[in-house]
Design an enzyme around this catalytic site. Sequence first.
Site, PDB file in Angstrom:
ATOM      1  N   ASN A  35     -82.618 -23.510  20.770  1.00 50.95           N
ATOM      2  CA  ASN A  35     -82.286 -24.901  21.016  1.00 50.95           C
ATOM      3  C   ASN A  35     -83.321 -25.582  22.018  1.00 50.95           C
ATOM      4  OD1 ASN A  35     -80.459 -26.972  20.892  1.00 50.95           O
ATOM      5  ND2 ASN A  35     -79.517 -26.281  22.969  1.00 50.95           N
ATOM      6  N   SER A 124     -69.625 -21.860  34.342  1.00 48.58           N
ATOM      7  CA  SER A 124     -69.036 -23.335  34.072  1.00 48.58           C
ATOM      8  C   SER A 124     -67.809 -23.693  34.634  1.00 48.58           C
ATOM      9  CB  SER A 124     -69.195 -23.533  32.682  1.00 48.58           C
ATOM     10  OG  SER A 124     -68.585 -24.711  32.545  1.00 48.58           O
ATOM     11  N   TYR A 149     -66.435 -21.100  23.656  1.00 50.19           N
ATOM     12  CA  TYR A 149     -67.518 -21.141  24.750  1.00 50.19           C
ATOM     13  C   TYR A 149     -66.893 -20.964  25.950  1.00 50.19           C
ATOM     14  CZ  TYR A 149     -70.720 -23.480  27.842  1.00 50.19           C
ATOM     15  OH  TYR A 149     -71.600 -23.819  28.967  1.00 50.19           O
ATOM     16  N   LYS A 153     -68.049 -17.656  29.057  1.00 47.96           N
ATOM     17  CA  LYS A 153     -68.414 -17.859  30.555  1.00 47.96           C
ATOM     18  C   LYS A 153     -67.277 -17.034  31.103  1.00 47.96           C
ATOM     19  CE  LYS A 153     -71.633 -20.310  29.859  1.00 47.96           C
ATOM     20  NZ  LYS A 153     -73.033 -19.934  29.780  1.00 47.96           N
ATOM     21  N   ASN A 198     -73.201 -34.436  21.952  1.00 43.59           N
ATOM     22  CA  ASN A 198     -71.468 -33.991  22.211  1.00 43.59           C
ATOM     23  C   ASN A 198     -71.184 -34.535  23.545  1.00 43.59           C
ATOM     24  OD1 ASN A 198     -71.050 -32.484  19.977  1.00 43.59           O
ATOM     25  ND2 ASN A 198     -72.359 -31.000  20.925  1.00 43.59           N
TER      26      ASN A 198
HETATM   27  P1  NAD Z   1     -79.858 -25.110  26.531  1.00 48.69           P
HETATM   28  O1  NAD Z   1     -79.542 -25.040  25.297  1.00 48.69           O
HETATM   29  O2  NAD Z   1     -80.947 -26.341  26.768  1.00 48.69           O
HETATM   30  O3  NAD Z   1     -80.740 -24.011  27.129  1.00 48.69           O
HETATM   31  C1  NAD Z   1     -80.474 -22.781  26.677  1.00 48.69           C
HETATM   32  C2  NAD Z   1     -81.600 -22.066  26.162  1.00 48.69           C
HETATM   33  O4  NAD Z   1     -81.339 -20.600  25.863  1.00 48.69           O
HETATM   34  C3  NAD Z   1     -82.460 -22.579  24.906  1.00 48.69           C
HETATM   35  O5  NAD Z   1     -83.828 -23.081  25.341  1.00 48.69           O
HETATM   36  C4  NAD Z   1     -81.938 -21.432  24.000  1.00 48.69           C
HETATM   37  O6  NAD Z   1     -83.093 -21.779  22.856  1.00 48.69           O
HETATM   38  C5  NAD Z   1     -81.922 -20.370  24.670  1.00 48.69           C
HETATM   39  N1  NAD Z   1     -81.116 -19.360  24.016  1.00 48.69           N
HETATM   40  C6  NAD Z   1     -79.907 -19.311  23.659  1.00 48.69           C
HETATM   41  N2  NAD Z   1     -79.728 -18.106  23.144  1.00 48.69           N
HETATM   42  C7  NAD Z   1     -80.741 -17.116  23.330  1.00 48.69           C
HETATM   43  C8  NAD Z   1     -80.701 -15.934  22.875  1.00 48.69           C
HETATM   44  N3  NAD Z   1     -79.814 -15.190  22.466  1.00 48.69           N
HETATM   45  N4  NAD Z   1     -82.116 -15.170  23.485  1.00 48.69           N
HETATM   46  C9  NAD Z   1     -82.912 -16.105  24.227  1.00 48.69           C
HETATM   47  N5  NAD Z   1     -82.717 -17.384  24.284  1.00 48.69           N
HETATM   48  C10 NAD Z   1     -81.627 -17.912  24.045  1.00 48.69           C
HETATM   49  O7  NAD Z   1     -78.846 -25.489  27.333  1.00 48.69           O
HETATM   50  P2  NAD Z   1     -78.658 -25.929  29.067  1.00 48.69           P
HETATM   51  O8  NAD Z   1     -77.915 -27.243  29.208  1.00 48.69           O
HETATM   52  O9  NAD Z   1     -79.953 -25.795  29.729  1.00 48.69           O
HETATM   53  O10 NAD Z   1     -77.640 -24.637  29.536  1.00 48.69           O
HETATM   54  C11 NAD Z   1     -78.231 -23.578  30.164  1.00 48.69           C
HETATM   55  C12 NAD Z   1     -77.009 -22.550  30.521  1.00 48.69           C
HETATM   56  O11 NAD Z   1     -76.016 -23.347  31.319  1.00 48.69           O
HETATM   57  C13 NAD Z   1     -76.164 -21.978  29.268  1.00 48.69           C
HETATM   58  O12 NAD Z   1     -75.947 -20.686  29.465  1.00 48.69           O
HETATM   59  C14 NAD Z   1     -75.218 -23.090  29.369  1.00 48.69           C
HETATM   60  O13 NAD Z   1     -73.932 -22.393  28.616  1.00 48.69           O
HETATM   61  C15 NAD Z   1     -74.765 -23.379  30.884  1.00 48.69           C
HETATM   62  N6  NAD Z   1     -74.310 -24.570  31.053  1.00 48.69           N
HETATM   63  C16 NAD Z   1     -74.634 -25.667  30.580  1.00 48.69           C
HETATM   64  C17 NAD Z   1     -73.949 -26.681  31.079  1.00 48.69           C
HETATM   65  C18 NAD Z   1     -74.583 -28.029  30.494  1.00 48.69           C
HETATM   66  O14 NAD Z   1     -73.735 -29.223  30.614  1.00 48.69           O
HETATM   67  N7  NAD Z   1     -75.563 -28.212  30.159  1.00 48.69           N
HETATM   68  C19 NAD Z   1     -72.949 -26.881  31.897  1.00 48.69           C
HETATM   69  C20 NAD Z   1     -72.302 -25.597  32.378  1.00 48.69           C
HETATM   70  C21 NAD Z   1     -72.868 -24.418  31.937  1.00 48.69           C
HETATM   71  N1  UDP Z   2     -66.726 -38.680  26.839  1.00 51.09           N
HETATM   72  C1  UDP Z   2     -66.371 -39.861  26.091  1.00 51.09           C
HETATM   73  N2  UDP Z   2     -67.248 -40.000  24.973  1.00 51.09           N
HETATM   74  C2  UDP Z   2     -68.375 -39.159  24.782  1.00 51.09           C
HETATM   75  C3  UDP Z   2     -68.439 -37.993  25.352  1.00 51.09           C
HETATM   76  C4  UDP Z   2     -67.691 -37.622  26.322  1.00 51.09           C
HETATM   77  O1  UDP Z   2     -65.587 -40.608  26.524  1.00 51.09           O
HETATM   78  O2  UDP Z   2     -68.863 -39.607  23.557  1.00 51.09           O
HETATM   79  C5  UDP Z   2     -65.815 -38.155  28.128  1.00 51.09           C
HETATM   80  C6  UDP Z   2     -65.232 -36.988  27.944  1.00 51.09           C
HETATM   81  O3  UDP Z   2     -63.942 -37.356  27.217  1.00 51.09           O
HETATM   82  C7  UDP Z   2     -65.129 -36.558  29.424  1.00 51.09           C
HETATM   83  C8  UDP Z   2     -66.481 -37.177  29.808  1.00 51.09           C
HETATM   84  O4  UDP Z   2     -66.766 -38.290  28.754  1.00 51.09           O
HETATM   85  O5  UDP Z   2     -64.252 -37.226  30.127  1.00 51.09           O
HETATM   86  C9  UDP Z   2     -67.297 -35.942  30.137  1.00 51.09           C
HETATM   87  O6  UDP Z   2     -67.618 -35.447  28.869  1.00 51.09           O
HETATM   88  P1  UDP Z   2     -68.504 -34.337  28.488  1.00 51.09           P
HETATM   89  O7  UDP Z   2     -68.664 -33.634  26.943  1.00 51.09           O
HETATM   90  O8  UDP Z   2     -69.864 -34.960  28.815  1.00 51.09           O
HETATM   91  O9  UDP Z   2     -68.413 -33.277  29.537  1.00 51.09           O
HETATM   92  P2  UDP Z   2     -67.065 -32.200  29.589  1.00 51.09           P
HETATM   93  O10 UDP Z   2     -65.868 -32.717  28.975  1.00 51.09           O
HETATM   94  O11 UDP Z   2     -67.526 -30.959  29.407  1.00 51.09           O
HETATM   95  O12 UDP Z   2     -66.686 -32.351  31.130  1.00 51.09           O
END
Ligand code: NAD
Ligand code: UDP
Length: 338
Positions: A35, A124, A149, A153, A198
């Site tokens: 990704n 998360s 998902y 976690k 998303n």
């Molecule tokens: P991202 O997808 O941008 O980064 C994840 C990276 O991991 C990517 O570069 C992908 O190529 C790599 N990857 C996935 N599977 C792999 C594997 N099997 N081996 C090696 N590399 C692999 O996502 P992000 O937003 O930077 O999120 C990082 C972490 O934080 C994730 O674990 C995600 O679940 C967690 N997280 C993200 C959010 C958010 O909103 N972005 C919120 C809570 C937790």
């Molecule tokens: N949301 C929305 N339209 C979108 C995407 C998200 O109204 O196209 C809203 C969603 O219902 C939530 C907030 O924005 O109330 C944050 O959503 P997001 O998916 O960014 O994060 P999470 O739901 O994981 O907290």
Amino acid sequence: MAILVTGGCGYIGSHTCIELLDAGYEIVVIDNYYNSKPEALRRVKELSGKEFPFYECDIRDAEGLRRVFSAHKIDAVIHFAGLKAVGESVQKPLTYYDNNVAGTVVLCQVMAEMGCKRIIFSSSATVYGTGNPSPLKEDMPTGAVTNPYGRTKFMIEGILSDLCVSDPEWSAVLLRYFNPIGAHESGRIGEDPNGIPNNLMPYISQVAIGKLPKLSIFGDDYDTPDGTGVRDYIHVVDLARGHVKAVGYALAHTGAEPINLGTGIGYSVLDLVNAFKAANGVDVPYTIAPRRSGDVATCYSDPAKAAALLGWKAEKNVEDMCRDTWRWQSQNPKGYDE
Ligand code: NAD
Ligand code: UDP
């Protein structure tokens, strides 16, 4: 001494690499590019002015990991690698359990074998599930998750906690992120989602730039001040700095410790749309749509534990988050594809 960053090419990982380098840490990065794109790390090197080793390696590849640990003295691992699309996880649960859960087990097996027992894990706020009132605190019950998902976690938090009980040399910092948004203030690195986003903020910015016609706001009849969902948005650079503090903590402590990384402030969907318009002078057309299944009305953190244990607190405000997102989006309309 070096920190291994798994998934370091991704959105949060790339920002964290910059903060680690700025703080003087040596880093080694692995990613399988599932990704992400190599251009992200090229820009990390450009911004930091530093070089570091990178390996295209999957966390499920024990031999590949052994080669990385053999080539470098790794003191701690920041583990970002994982799949994160909630909807996709409902369609492909086994893919998520294999990549996230089994992948973390392989990573920890190799870490133990190579004598590295300190891990900072990307958890998360989703682990708090649907039953807890905000502000969410680390000692509240977890596990009432609404999708695979979230379950990955929750399961990984349990696995790392069990590991710490089994062997007192292990240290696991379980960072529970709230809603990371924003981008590096240079506008050179940011979130580059595949396809239609998303999450709310990338959706808003793609509407603002004209890639998408309008935002659908999922529900305006929640029990919140304006009826739209409330979340704790945190600037990705603040989040990245929280990881630098967590490394220091993991090097000095053992045991498993869940810690929220949030601002403690809740903004509604409409608040964020209005803040984005005001900060950037752009329009964000929207329409009200039905609620999205699995969403909670309100989710924000109590950030006191991070302040007490890590000496960390978010410093950037919602205007910074909106301005930096727009700088990244408008300077890189195609993300890392130029
Ligand atoms: P991202 O997808 O941008 O980064 C994840 C990276 O991991 C990517 O570069 C992908 O190529 C790599 N990857 C996935 N599977 C792999 C594997 N099997 N081996 C090696 N590399 C692999 O996502 P992000 O937003 O930077 O999120 C990082 C972490 O934080 C994730 O674990 C995600 O679940 C967690 N997280 C993200 C959010 C958010 O909103 N972005 C919120 C809570 C937790
Ligand atoms: N949301 C929305 N339209 C979108 C995407 C998200 O109204 O196209 C809203 C969603 O219902 C939530 C907030 O924005 O109330 C944050 O959503 P997001 O998916 O960014 O994060 P999470 O739901 O994981 O907290």
